[in-house]
Design a protein around this motif. Structure first.
Motif, PDB file in Angstrom:
ATOM      1  N   ALA A  30      46.278  47.513  44.280  1.00 16.00           N
ATOM      2  CA  ALA A  30      46.975  48.033  45.442  1.00 16.00           C
ATOM      3  C   ALA A  30      48.400  47.511  45.466  1.00 16.00           C
ATOM      4  CB  ALA A  30      46.245  47.617  46.726  1.00 16.00           C
ATOM      5  N   ALA A  52      42.138  40.200  46.035  1.00 18.69           N
ATOM      6  CA  ALA A  52      42.452  40.773  47.346  1.00 18.69           C
ATOM      7  C   ALA A  52      43.509  41.863  47.217  1.00 18.69           C
ATOM      8  CB  ALA A  52      42.937  39.674  48.293  1.00 18.69           C
ATOM      9  N   ASP A  53      44.549  41.612  46.413  1.00 15.71           N
ATOM     10  CA  ASP A  53      45.603  42.611  46.221  1.00 15.71           C
ATOM     11  C   ASP A  53      45.050  43.894  45.604  1.00 15.71           C
ATOM     12  OD1 ASP A  53      47.528  40.967  47.258  1.00 15.71           O
ATOM     13  OD2 ASP A  53      48.291  40.285  45.323  1.00 15.71           O
ATOM     14  N   GLY A 105      42.183  45.138  46.195  1.00  9.02           N
ATOM     15  CA  GLY A 105      41.222  45.767  47.084  1.00  9.02           C
ATOM     16  C   GLY A 105      39.789  45.327  46.866  1.00  9.02           C
ATOM     17  N   ARG A 106      39.578  44.292  46.030  1.00  7.72           N
ATOM     18  CA  ARG A 106      38.219  43.799  45.774  1.00  7.72           C
ATOM     19  C   ARG A 106      37.916  42.673  46.771  1.00  7.72           C
ATOM     20  NH1 ARG A 106      36.500  46.317  41.125  1.00  7.72           N
ATOM     21  NH2 ARG A 106      34.534  45.172  41.345  1.00  7.72           N
ATOM     22  N   VAL A 107      37.816  43.045  48.037  1.00  5.64           N
ATOM     23  CA  VAL A 107      37.677  42.063  49.114  1.00  5.64           C
ATOM     24  C   VAL A 107      36.348  41.318  49.013  1.00  5.64           C
ATOM     25  CG1 VAL A 107      37.585  41.756  51.616  1.00  5.64           C
ATOM     26  CG2 VAL A 107      39.189  43.409  50.618  1.00  5.64           C
TER      27      VAL A 107
END
Length: 435
Positions: free
Chosen positions: A221, A338-339, A341-343
């Motif tokens: 992202a 996190a960047d 999108g794999r939260v």
């Protein structure tokens, strides 16, 4: 009465462990985990009558803040290898080694089955009330499996080193930092991004990666990876372009970095599948550890490729290895996930990291906040207050009371009012304002 004298190598290693014990803190870190799980076994190791698996020694070095690639770890590996060889050469040593290997292989299979069962339960009901408990149990099952796999590889190498002459061959080479068996020697090692994470394989043995649908791409992202946490990947791609317009240069570097990540992921997964098919689980584990040591910004692409080919369990193992990284590096991997999108992966990584020493966790939290990942810092603190004691939380708060006390209280409040009251009491006992 016969008095048995330990071999000199075992005695030297026991003295080394004894020196380590003087600096370890009871009840904290991996030392606390091992002591709680198997106190008799740990005492036998410190007493010199048993040789601990290398992964245990490596974890104790981690508790002391030693790098797995540093001089102290190299010294420990040499002493451990010599002691293990001496242990195996004793009368009955070969038979004992066979028994231990068989038992560890059973442990590996049990841990694998347990991890699969828990993962299936979590997938079936990801938002169940006991989801956090299942996730924690899955993390520990993953650790059990990773350690058992590494120990099987280590014991297999020790058995091979005994040879047909019953142990008169030279001692085995020290295990690598991952605790797994060393990779086979090669004539030359390929270099460059295309061969990232598996340069123990000969270049001639590396076919092109399997074709993949065009939809497989780096799920990043916000454009290109950026910042120091990406291990210099930007600088490596950007040299010699000073005359290019800034926007054009950024776009070119983003495409190059993304292409490198996807190529590296494809090649790593190809090598991993081949190692698994050949039953070379120790070397497969080494490959995963090398991936953890690579550019953090490349890991999301590897995650996507592993899941695409049905190797999600290997991604779970990789996350568990990443949870043992130094604080800044742990924060870098969490930030990259996190960047991208794999939260959920990011939060799993942070949950698994809360068994580390308090000082390391304070450093990881500070690094996350410095990189603008406040949400991930909050997730780390939330996992911490669930898993650790209020006294541990007070020690963590002491690293930066002004910033951490409000965050810890908020995290404790999300668990329960009683947990917040216990934290406030611990802060007051520690003499910290704000408690």
């Amino acid at each position: 009465m016969t008095v048995y004298q330990l071999p000199a190598e075992m005695g030297a290693f026991a003295r080394y462990l004894g020196g380590m014990a003087e600096h370890l803190v009871a009840g904290e870190g991996w030392y606390g985990v091992f002591a709680g799980r198997d106190p008799d076994g740990l005492r036998a190791c410190f007493g010199g009558t048993e040789i601990p698996p290398w992964d245990v020694v490596e974890s104790l070095l981690q508790d002391l803040g030693e790098s797995p690639l540093g001089a102290e770890a190299a010294r420990a590996r040499a002493l451990h290898a010599a002691a293990a060889a001496a242990h195996d050469r004793r009368p009955g040593g070969a038979e004992a080694l066979e028994e231990r290997l068989a038992a560890m292989e059973r442990e590996r299979r049990y841990a694998e089955a347990r991890a699969d069962e828990l993962a299936a339960r979590l997938r079936a009901a990801p938002h169940a009330p006991d989801g956090d408990r299942i996730a924690d149990a899955l993390a520990w099952a993953g650790d059990d499996h990773a350690r058992a796999t590494a120990r099987v590889a280590e014991l297999t190498a020790r058995r091979a080193a005994l040879g047909p002459d019953g142990g008169r061959a030279p001692a085995p080479e020290p295990a690598p930092a991952s605790g797994a068996a060393p990779a086979p020697a090669v004539r030359r090692k390929p270099r460059g991004a295309r061969y990232a994470w598996f340069d123990d394989v000969e270049e001639a043995q590396l076919p092109a990666p399997e074709p993949r649908p065009e939809a497989v791409a780096l799920p990043m992202a916000g454009g290109a990876p950026r910042g120091a946490r990406f291990g210099g990947a930007d600088a490596a791609q950007g040299g010699g372009r000073a005359g290019t317009a800034g926007t054009e240069q950024a776009a070119t570097e983003a495409a190059a970095t993304e292409a490198d990540a996807v190529r590296a992921a494809g090649n790593a997964v190809y090598a991993l599948r081949r190692l698994r098919a050949q039953g070379r689980s120790g070397e497969a584990h080494v490959l995963l550890c090398e991936a953890v040591a690579g550019p953090p910004g490349w890991l999301p692409a590897l995650a996507a490729e592993l899941h695409r080919v049905g190797l999600g369990a290997d991604w779970s193992t990789l996350l568990w290895e990443a949870a043992s990284l130094p604080p800044g590096r742990l924060a870098a991997v969490a930030g990259a996930l996190a960047d991208a999108g794999r939260v959920e992966d990011c939060e799993q990584l942070l949950r698994q990291g809360v068994a580390r020493p308090v000082g390391e966790l304070a450093g990881a939290c500070a690094a996350l906040r410095a990189e603008g990942h406040q949400r991930e810092a909050d997730a780390l603190l939330a996992a911490f207050v669930r898993a650790r004691t209020p006294e541990d939380a007070a020690r963590l708060a002491a690293a930066d009371p002004h910033a951490l006390i409000p965050l810890l209280r908020t995290a404790a409040r999300t668990v329960s009012p009683a947990r917040e009251r216990d934290l406030v009491h611990a802060l007051r006992v520690a003499g910290m304002a704000g408690g």
